[in-house]
Design a protein around this motif. Structure first.
Motif, short mmCIF file in Angstrom:
data_model
loop_
_atom_site.label_atom_id
_atom_site.label_comp_id
_atom_site.label_asym_id
_atom_site.label_seq_id
_atom_site.Cartn_x
_atom_site.Cartn_y
_atom_site.Cartn_z
N UNK A 1 17.65 43.66 60.39
CA UNK A 1 18.29 44.93 60.73
C UNK A 1 17.60 46.12 60.07
N UNK A 2 16.62 45.86 59.18
CA UNK A 2 15.94 46.94 58.47
C UNK A 2 15.06 47.76 59.41
N UNK A 3 14.83 49.00 59.04
CA UNK A 3 14.07 49.92 59.90
C UNK A 3 12.57 49.64 59.81
N UNK A 4 11.83 50.26 60.72
CA UNK A 4 10.38 50.10 60.75
C UNK A 4 9.71 50.98 59.71
N UNK A 5 8.49 50.57 59.32
CA UNK A 5 7.67 51.39 58.44
C UNK A 5 6.99 52.50 59.22
N UNK A 6 5.98 53.13 58.60
CA UNK A 6 5.37 54.29 59.24
C UNK A 6 3.85 54.29 59.18
N UNK A 7 3.23 53.12 58.94
CA UNK A 7 1.77 53.08 58.92
C UNK A 7 1.22 52.55 60.24
N UNK A 8 -0.09 52.37 60.32
CA UNK A 8 -0.72 51.94 61.56
C UNK A 8 -0.15 50.61 62.06
N UNK A 9 -0.04 49.63 61.16
CA UNK A 9 0.41 48.31 61.59
C UNK A 9 1.87 48.33 62.02
N UNK A 10 2.70 49.08 61.29
CA UNK A 10 4.11 49.18 61.67
C UNK A 10 4.25 49.80 63.06
N UNK A 11 3.49 50.86 63.31
CA UNK A 11 3.55 51.49 64.64
C UNK A 11 3.10 50.52 65.73
N UNK A 12 2.05 49.74 65.43
CA UNK A 12 1.56 48.76 66.40
C UNK A 12 2.63 47.72 66.70
#
Length: 307
Positions: A130-141
């Motif tokens: 349930x945790x949110x996404x990160x904000x770096x290249x891999x997270x966005x991918x």
């Protein structure tokens, strides 16, 4: 259990190859979805982006489950601009092709590959599905990758995202790469060494994927990880002990960046993942003690080096 017909992308990779062997051993039929010229009857061509999916859709009508593990290796090369495009395209294009083909099929099970890179750098935070996404290249991918697979739910398919953590295996992956510096006693702390590393043994990774194949009621993100994450410095010490070598020489972040480029950030981020969905669904681990898993890794590497 009913024997199933299971189509797999990425079947030549570390995880895909092990999963294919496991499924065949238990009696399932594995159909490999390949980019090269297929060898029938157990291989089917994956069309290139923009090509017709008619033949693929016809082949998928006869399968019960699709497992999507295709994608260029995260740690295989420096993250140049062109390789970052390859990381993205190899995942998004294949997943798009599969979803487009599945749109012409009756409802099926889709287990689509994903990664703990979804969460990015999170420090001491304990992360579940349930945790949110990160904000770096891999997270966005990973967000885009999962979003692409999720479109299959619009056509009635049951979709799970297998967010794989660091896989422990002598045959490949991050731990096999770390074994060489560990062998020479130079695998100490990476960066601060205090970052959390989440991991899973290869056999539990395969068993967890099979668990998702067999339980179509489990949908959405699923963290594929051992129950307890470890500090990176603890991993280094444990690997050094297993290989009977010290693990003291540190690798500061600037040095990692100089050698590995942007990809080095994936070794120094802290991602403390909890496999809440697997635990709640009754999955049991064969490997939850990292020391024992690394002992086996060291023994496997020693066997390979003597043959």
């Amino acid at each position: 259990m009913t024997r199933q017909r299971i189509a797999i992308t990425g079947s030549s990779g570390l995880i895909g190859g092990a999963l294919s062997a496991y499924l065949r051993e238990r009696g399932d039929t594995v159909v490999r979805l390949v980019r090269r010229h297929p060898v029938p009857p157990y291989e089917v061509a994956l069309p290139a982006p923009g090509e017709s999916v008619d033949e693929l859709a016809a082949a998928l009508k006869d399968v019960d489950v699709v497992v999507n593990l295709a994608g260029a290796g995260i740690g295989d090369h420096r993250w140049t601009t062109s390789y970052k495009e390859a990381l993205r395209d190899s995942r998004i294009d294949t997943t798009t092709t599969l979803v487009d083909a599945l749109a012409r099929c009756t409802p099926k099970r889709l287990v689509s590959g994903s990664a703990m890179g979804f969460y990015g750098e999170r420090g001491e935070e304990i992360l579940d599905e349930t945790s949110s996404a990160g904000s770096d290249f891999l997270a966005d991918l990973v967000v885009d990758w999962e979003g692409c697979a999720e479109r299959a739910t619009n056509d009635g398919h049951s979709v799970a995202f297998a967010r794989t953590t660091l896989v422990v295996s002598a045959q490949g992956g991050a731990f096999a790469q770390m074994a060489l510096p560990a062998k020479f006693g130079v695998l100490g702390p990476l960066g601060s060494g205090r970052q959390w590393w989440s991991w899973i043994s290869l056999r539990d990774e395969v068993r967890a994927l099979a668990h998702l194949i067999d339980h179509p009621e489990i949908t959405g993100p699923v963290n594929l990880a051992a129950p307890l994450a470890c500090r990176q410095t603890g991993v280094a010490k444990a690997l050094g002990r297993s290989m009977r070598r010290p693990a003291v020489a540190p690798a500061p972040e600037f040095a990692l960046r100089a050698v590995l480029g942007e990809m080095s950030t994936q070794l120094t981020v802290s991602t403390r993942v909890r496999p809440a969905v697997l635990q709640a669904s009754g999955f049991t681990w064969m490997d939850s003690n990292l020391d024992q898993v690394l002992d086996r890794l060291a023994a496997d590497l020693s066997d390979h080096s003597t043959h």
